[in-house]
Write an enzyme that holds these catalytic residues in place. Sequence first.
Site, short mmCIF file in Angstrom:
data_model
loop_
_atom_site.label_atom_id
_atom_site.label_comp_id
_atom_site.label_asym_id
_atom_site.label_seq_id
_atom_site.Cartn_x
_atom_site.Cartn_y
_atom_site.Cartn_z
N GLU A 88 -30.71 6.55 -0.83
CA GLU A 88 -30.06 6.80 -2.11
C GLU A 88 -29.46 5.52 -2.68
OE1 GLU A 88 -27.18 9.94 -1.35
OE2 GLU A 88 -28.39 10.59 0.35
N ASP B 200 -25.79 9.82 8.32
CA ASP B 200 -25.10 9.96 7.03
C ASP B 200 -24.22 8.73 6.88
OD1 ASP B 200 -23.98 10.73 4.68
OD2 ASP B 200 -23.18 12.65 5.39
N ARG C 162 -26.03 17.70 -11.64
CA ARG C 162 -27.23 18.28 -11.01
C ARG C 162 -27.27 19.79 -11.19
NH1 ARG C 162 -26.27 18.37 -4.45
NH2 ARG C 162 -24.22 19.35 -4.42
N HIS D 234 -29.69 10.85 -5.44
CA HIS D 234 -29.76 11.32 -4.05
C HIS D 234 -31.23 11.50 -3.63
CE1 HIS D 234 -28.83 13.77 -0.56
NE2 HIS D 234 -27.55 13.73 -0.83
O1 TA6 Z 1 -25.73 11.63 0.50
C1 TA6 Z 1 -25.46 12.24 1.70
C2 TA6 Z 1 -24.63 13.48 1.47
O2 TA6 Z 1 -23.48 13.16 0.72
C3 TA6 Z 1 -24.28 14.10 2.83
O3 TA6 Z 1 -22.96 13.91 3.20
C4 TA6 Z 1 -24.77 15.54 2.73
O4 TA6 Z 1 -23.78 16.45 2.53
C5 TA6 Z 1 -25.77 15.45 1.61
O5 TA6 Z 1 -25.34 14.46 0.74
C6 TA6 Z 1 -26.24 16.72 0.93
O6 TA6 Z 1 -25.34 17.23 0.04
P1 TA6 Z 1 -25.64 18.60 -0.68
O7 TA6 Z 1 -24.41 18.92 -1.45
O8 TA6 Z 1 -26.82 18.37 -1.57
O9 TA6 Z 1 -25.94 19.60 0.39
#
Ligand code: TA6
Length: 310
Positions: A286, A236, A119, A189
């Site tokens: 997701e 989460d 990403r 995501h």
């Molecule tokens: O998919 C959920 C997650 O893994 C959470 O634990 C939270 O940290 C989120 O992703 C966002 O992650 P980021 O690194 O994009 O802030």
Amino acid sequence: MVAMSLTWSFPPLTASAKPRRVNRYSGVAMASASVNVDNVKVTQGLGDLPKIDLTSVHGSEAEIYLFGGCVTSWKVASKDLLFVRPDAVFDGKKPISGGLPHCFPQFGPGAIQQHGFARNVNWSLVNSENVEGSPAITLELKDSPYSRSMWDYSFLALYKVTLHRNTLSTELRITNTDEKPFSFTTALHTYFRASVTGAVVTGLKGCKTLNKDPDPKNPVEGKEERDIVTFPGFVDCVYLDAPEELQLDNGLGDKITVKNTNWSDAVLWNPHLSMEACYKDFVCVENAKIGQVELEPNQSWTATQLLSLA
Ligand code: TA6
């Protein structure tokens, strides 16, 4: 059907060059000029980052940034069903926080940077097509000195995004181009625009869960007992062996089907008050692969996601 192939390459690194991200494609104008497939256009996005605009003859639209290979917008009847956080930056340095970011080759925290590097780097546009008014592009990501500095494997990721009338489909294919086996975890995501108080997800009842609330570092194992999962506070949660179809009611009057093949797991996330400025306006649903995918040399793993507005 019209198809064309485009590849942009970076100047070779000198032997002394340190691994680094390459943050910009130089030639947006050149790339624009060379795409002549109906309904696919390369434009200058936010922060001058190259962006691909897809417009279907049926009226739907999508936008994809080469940085992160990130779909940031999917509109049906002019309504954007995806969400980009107001704190998202488009500087080619940080991942774009919104839309459909890739997590690869690692989902979540771990040996390398959170959610991996895919990403956080530029993907290349390698193909564009238009099948009866439904535009599609294929992006490619290969290992680079930057990726190898943290994950020392040769790989090829191909990501096809197709826009139909009411459906946005993606296909991710990871191939081991190395001479040794590797393993990875991954996710899409996906940030959906929503009214968090009205958003509900159905289809997860009976799944094994790994709940990261209250402690993300020590997920609690459990089982989802609810027919309808809501977002009443911080959420989460990983759902293992999730079904191939989930339903999201975004609380804004839209029902979206989230179908997949081979993603196998799902994650629901809403940060609640830790993102006070925007948590009310989105939920993440997701598709993920939480267990390690192991690939021998020349083996591939493919997974598809179909988002459809009912
Ligand atoms: O998919 C959920 C997650 O893994 C959470 O634990 C939270 O940290 C989120 O992703 C966002 O992650 P980021 O690194 O994009 O802030």
